[in-house]
Each structure stands twice: as structure tokens, then as C-alpha cells.
Design a protein around this motif. Sequence first.
Motif, PDB file in Angstrom:
ATOM      1  N   THR A  79     -11.979 -10.659   7.691  1.00 31.87           N
ATOM      2  CA  THR A  79     -11.098 -11.744   7.259  1.00 31.87           C
ATOM      3  C   THR A  79      -9.623 -11.336   7.277  1.00 31.87           C
ATOM      4  OG1 THR A  79     -11.537 -11.103   4.975  1.00 31.87           O
ATOM      5  CG2 THR A  79     -12.846 -12.921   5.869  1.00 31.87           C
TER       6      THR A  79
ATOM      7  N   SER B  31       0.862  -1.186   0.000  1.00 33.03           N
ATOM      8  CA  SER B  31       0.000   0.000   0.000  1.00 33.03           C
ATOM      9  C   SER B  31       0.891   1.225   0.000  1.00 33.03           C
ATOM     10  CB  SER B  31      -0.896   0.018   1.243  1.00 33.03           C
ATOM     11  OG  SER B  31      -1.596   1.248   1.318  1.00 33.03           O
TER      12      SER B  31
ATOM     13  N   SER C 192      -1.667   3.942   5.806  1.00 31.21           N
ATOM     14  CA  SER C 192      -1.932   2.517   5.538  1.00 31.21           C
ATOM     15  C   SER C 192      -1.824   1.659   6.798  1.00 31.21           C
ATOM     16  CB  SER C 192      -0.919   2.026   4.504  1.00 31.21           C
ATOM     17  OG  SER C 192      -0.780   0.626   4.546  1.00 31.21           O
ATOM     18  N   LEU C 193      -2.824   0.805   6.972  1.00 34.20           N
ATOM     19  CA  LEU C 193      -2.791  -0.151   8.086  1.00 34.20           C
ATOM     20  C   LEU C 193      -1.672  -1.169   7.879  1.00 34.20           C
ATOM     21  CD1 LEU C 193      -6.653  -0.667   8.217  1.00 34.20           C
ATOM     22  CD2 LEU C 193      -5.274   0.411  10.021  1.00 34.20           C
ATOM     23  N   ASN C 194      -1.419  -1.498   6.631  1.00 34.36           N
ATOM     24  CA  ASN C 194      -0.382  -2.493   6.350  1.00 34.36           C
ATOM     25  C   ASN C 194       1.020  -1.928   6.520  1.00 34.36           C
ATOM     26  OD1 ASN C 194      -1.692  -5.189   5.393  1.00 34.36           O
ATOM     27  ND2 ASN C 194      -2.969  -3.525   4.597  1.00 34.36           N
TER      28      ASN C 194
ATOM     29  N   SER D  56      -6.645  -5.862   7.451  1.00 36.53           N
ATOM     30  CA  SER D  56      -7.800  -5.283   6.751  1.00 36.53           C
ATOM     31  C   SER D  56      -8.831  -4.853   7.793  1.00 36.53           C
ATOM     32  CB  SER D  56      -8.389  -6.334   5.803  1.00 36.53           C
ATOM     33  OG  SER D  56      -9.750  -6.110   5.595  1.00 36.53           O
ATOM     34  N   PRO D  57      -9.592  -3.812   7.489  1.00 36.49           N
ATOM     35  CA  PRO D  57     -10.648  -3.424   8.426  1.00 36.49           C
ATOM     36  C   PRO D  57     -11.767  -4.471   8.480  1.00 36.49           C
ATOM     37  CG  PRO D  57     -10.247  -1.702   6.789  1.00 36.49           C
ATOM     38  CD  PRO D  57      -9.509  -2.918   6.340  1.00 36.49           C
ATOM     39  N   GLY D  58     -11.843  -5.333   7.491  1.00 37.32           N
ATOM     40  CA  GLY D  58     -12.896  -6.359   7.449  1.00 37.32           C
ATOM     41  C   GLY D  58     -12.611  -7.506   8.402  1.00 37.32           C
TER      42      GLY D  58
ATOM     43  N   ARG E  74      -0.430   4.263   0.742  1.00 36.92           N
ATOM     44  CA  ARG E  74      -1.119   5.254   1.578  1.00 36.92           C
ATOM     45  C   ARG E  74      -0.289   5.625   2.798  1.00 36.92           C
ATOM     46  NH1 ARG E  74      -5.850   5.137   4.465  1.00 36.92           N
ATOM     47  NH2 ARG E  74      -5.449   3.058   5.278  1.00 36.92           N
TER      48      ARG E  74
ATOM     49  N   PRO F   6      -2.332  -5.782   1.819  1.00 34.37           N
ATOM     50  CA  PRO F   6      -3.765  -5.548   1.948  1.00 34.37           C
ATOM     51  C   PRO F   6      -4.523  -6.538   1.059  1.00 34.37           C
ATOM     52  CG  PRO F   6      -2.593  -3.535   1.232  1.00 34.37           C
ATOM     53  CD  PRO F   6      -1.675  -4.708   1.068  1.00 34.37           C
ATOM     54  N   GLU F   7      -5.843  -6.484   1.109  1.00 34.54           N
ATOM     55  CA  GLU F   7      -6.683  -7.262   0.190  1.00 34.54           C
ATOM     56  C   GLU F   7      -7.583  -6.280  -0.559  1.00 34.54           C
ATOM     57  OE1 GLU F   7      -8.753 -10.893   1.569  1.00 34.54           O
ATOM     58  OE2 GLU F   7     -10.595  -9.874   0.958  1.00 34.54           O
ATOM     59  N   TYR F   8      -7.544  -6.367  -1.887  1.00 35.12           N
ATOM     60  CA  TYR F   8      -8.432  -5.562  -2.724  1.00 35.12           C
ATOM     61  C   TYR F   8      -9.296  -6.516  -3.545  1.00 35.12           C
ATOM     62  CZ  TYR F   8      -5.927  -1.037  -2.223  1.00 35.12           C
ATOM     63  OH  TYR F   8      -5.367   0.141  -1.783  1.00 35.12           O
ATOM     64  N   ASN F   9     -10.574  -6.353  -3.465  1.00 37.20           N
ATOM     65  CA  ASN F   9     -11.498  -7.160  -4.275  1.00 37.20           C
ATOM     66  C   ASN F   9     -11.148  -8.649  -4.225  1.00 37.20           C
ATOM     67  OD1 ASN F   9     -13.078  -4.905  -5.190  1.00 37.20           O
ATOM     68  ND2 ASN F   9     -11.276  -4.303  -6.370  1.00 37.20           N
ATOM     69  N   HIS F  10     -10.960  -9.102  -3.007  1.00 37.25           N
ATOM     70  CA  HIS F  10     -10.664 -10.520  -2.721  1.00 37.25           C
ATOM     71  C   HIS F  10      -9.351 -10.988  -3.344  1.00 37.25           C
ATOM     72  CE1 HIS F  10     -15.097 -11.664  -1.668  1.00 37.25           C
ATOM     73  NE2 HIS F  10     -14.623 -10.654  -0.964  1.00 37.25           N
TER      74      HIS F  10
HETATM   75  C1  LIG Z   1     -10.212  -1.084  -4.379  1.00 33.44           C
HETATM   76  C2  LIG Z   1     -10.399  -1.619  -2.976  1.00 33.44           C
HETATM   77  C3  LIG Z   1     -10.882  -2.900  -2.795  1.00 33.44           C
HETATM   78  C4  LIG Z   1     -11.012  -3.424  -1.519  1.00 33.44           C
HETATM   79  N1  LIG Z   1     -11.405  -4.731  -1.361  1.00 33.44           N
HETATM   80  C5  LIG Z   1     -11.355  -5.296  -0.120  1.00 33.44           C
HETATM   81  C6  LIG Z   1     -11.557  -6.703   0.041  1.00 33.44           C
HETATM   82  O1  LIG Z   1     -11.795  -7.447  -0.887  1.00 33.44           O
HETATM   83  N2  LIG Z   1     -11.471  -7.219   1.296  1.00 33.44           N
HETATM   84  C7  LIG Z   1     -11.169  -6.435   2.381  1.00 33.44           C
HETATM   85  O2  LIG Z   1     -11.074  -6.966   3.493  1.00 33.44           O
HETATM   86  N3  LIG Z   1     -10.971  -5.099   2.260  1.00 33.44           N
HETATM   87  C8  LIG Z   1     -11.058  -4.528   1.037  1.00 33.44           C
HETATM   88  N4  LIG Z   1     -10.820  -3.177   0.879  1.00 33.44           N
HETATM   89  C9  LIG Z   1     -10.581  -2.364   2.069  1.00 33.44           C
HETATM   90  C10 LIG Z   1      -9.099  -2.383   2.419  1.00 33.44           C
HETATM   91  O3  LIG Z   1      -8.829  -3.545   3.170  1.00 33.44           O
HETATM   92  C11 LIG Z   1      -8.780  -1.149   3.229  1.00 33.44           C
HETATM   93  O4  LIG Z   1      -8.940   0.008   2.415  1.00 33.44           O
HETATM   94  C12 LIG Z   1      -7.393  -1.194   3.806  1.00 33.44           C
HETATM   95  O5  LIG Z   1      -7.255  -0.142   4.728  1.00 33.44           O
HETATM   96  C13 LIG Z   1      -6.338  -1.111   2.710  1.00 33.44           C
HETATM   97  O6  LIG Z   1      -5.051  -1.346   3.214  1.00 33.44           O
HETATM   98  P1  LIG Z   1      -4.095  -0.142   3.723  1.00 33.44           P
HETATM   99  O7  LIG Z   1      -4.767   0.453   4.941  1.00 33.44           O
HETATM  100  O8  LIG Z   1      -2.829  -0.819   4.059  1.00 33.44           O
HETATM  101  O9  LIG Z   1      -3.987   0.850   2.615  1.00 33.44           O
HETATM  102  C14 LIG Z   1     -10.707  -2.626  -0.388  1.00 33.44           C
HETATM  103  C15 LIG Z   1     -10.252  -1.316  -0.585  1.00 33.44           C
HETATM  104  C16 LIG Z   1     -10.068  -0.818  -1.861  1.00 33.44           C
HETATM  105  C17 LIG Z   1      -9.533   0.585  -2.046  1.00 33.44           C
END
Ligand SMILES: Cc1cc2nc3c(=O)[nH]c(=O)nc-3n(C[C@H](O)[C@H](O)[C@H](O)COP(=O)(O)O)c2cc1C
Length: 190
Positions: free
Chosen positions: A122, A15, A20-22, A118-120, A17, A81-85
Motif C-alpha cells: 500500500t 524516519s 530509510s526508504l523515505n 513502504s515495502p508493503g 534511519r 513512512p507508515e507504522y501500524n497503519h
Molecule cells: C513499528 C513499525 C510498524 C510498521 N507498520 C507498518 C504498516 O502499518 N504498514 C506498512 O506498510 N509498513 C509498516 N512497517 C514497515 C515500514 O514500512 C518499513 O520498516 C519502512 O522501511 C519504514 O520506513 P523507512 O524505511 O523510511 O524507515 C512498520 C515498521 C515498523 C518499525
Amino acid sequence: MSDPNPVRVLGFAGSLRRASLNRALLRAAVELAPPGMTLTTFDLADVPLYNGDVELGGDPPGVAAFKQAIREADAVLMVTPEYNHGVPGVMKNAVDWASRPPRGAALDRKPVGIIGASPGMTGSARGQSQLRQAFEFTNSYCMPQPEILVFRAHEKFDAEGRLTDEPSRKYLGAYLEAFAAWAMRFKSPN
Ligand SMILES: Cc1cc2nc3c(=O)[nH]c(=O)nc-3n(C[C@H](O)[C@H](O)[C@H](O)COP(=O)(O)O)c2cc1C
């Protein structure tokens, strides 16, 4: 007394950012690295998008520095991080550069650890699983267990990005101990 032959680990987060949490999780790993490990970090901000035409003319400076840092390390810790799984482009792009040229690449036979936040609920599990698949092709030694899945991560860091959740700190410390032992298995004596 410091370890005369520590495991040298290069860590980077997928990430860019500032908050960023990561990236914050990577800083926590630096803080909690065990005595037998030195953990230095690399910022992926200067690694451009992979382009085979550019590669033919030589690695751009950011890529050359990245590959060199991996080569100088005994092991690599990736904080994804995880984006869109799946794996965010920033992380996958970095792995793609470091996988070149195939065989003899910086990642070839390199011990790899994967953690993430991740904030989610999983905790980046699917992003981590997908990232693991890349290391079959790169011929890297990806540590199978333990795992670090920091779920509801926004609740586990303070406003300055310090990991304050005690169970998470304990798990991360134990993970790093295990990763040091994993990397040591592949380290040649010097
Ligand atoms: C394009 C996009 C897709 C994301 N998809 C997921 C996801 O599939 N699963 C999840 O747990 N969080 C998802 N997130 C939320 C990220 O986990 C969250 O933004 C996280 O803070 C990103 O990591 P960072 O803080 O290190 O930047 C998504 C965020 C973005 C911007």
C-alpha cells in the motif's frame, strides 16, 4: 536561466534511519525538483518529543530551527513512512511542534505535500491519509492530488539509496511539478 522567484520548499522525512526508504525518497525528490522549485531538507533527529512544560520555557534549539525553516519556506513536503497503519511518531511529533502556538503557527496557511514509501503493497497510504487529518486543525493547504505511494519500495532503490525505478521517478517528477503549481497559488509576489 534559473527562475528568479522559485517556490521554496522545505522537505523532511518521518524516519531517522540511515537507510530509510523515505529519506531516500526525499533525496530523489531533491534530485528531480523542477526548475521552478528549490527543495531543501531538514533532518528531524534534533527535534525532541513534544512537552508542553518545555515549550513554556521556550522552544528547544532543534524545534526553533525547524519552525524557522518552515516559516522561511513557501511550502512543506512531508515524506512519511507508515507504522501500524498510521503516522510514525517522529513525523507526528514534528507536526505537533510546528502546529504551536495554534493560529499563527509555522504550519498555518502553509501549502503541504505528502508522499511516502513502504515495502508493503500500500506504499504508506494509510499513514499518508492519517497525516492529512492533522492539516484540518493546523489550517494548512494540503494538496489533495496527485499522490505518491511507493509500494514494494525496497525493490525501487539501489544499494546506495538511489531511486532507480523509472515509473516511480516519472511519477515523482510529475508530482513535484504539480506541487510547485499548488504552492505557487498561495505564494505572495515579492
Ligand atoms: C513499528 C513499525 C510498524 C510498521 N507498520 C507498518 C504498516 O502499518 N504498514 C506498512 O506498510 N509498513 C509498516 N512497517 C514497515 C515500514 O514500512 C518499513 O520498516 C519502512 O522501511 C519504514 O520506513 P523507512 O524505511 O523510511 O524507515 C512498520 C515498521 C515498523 C518499525
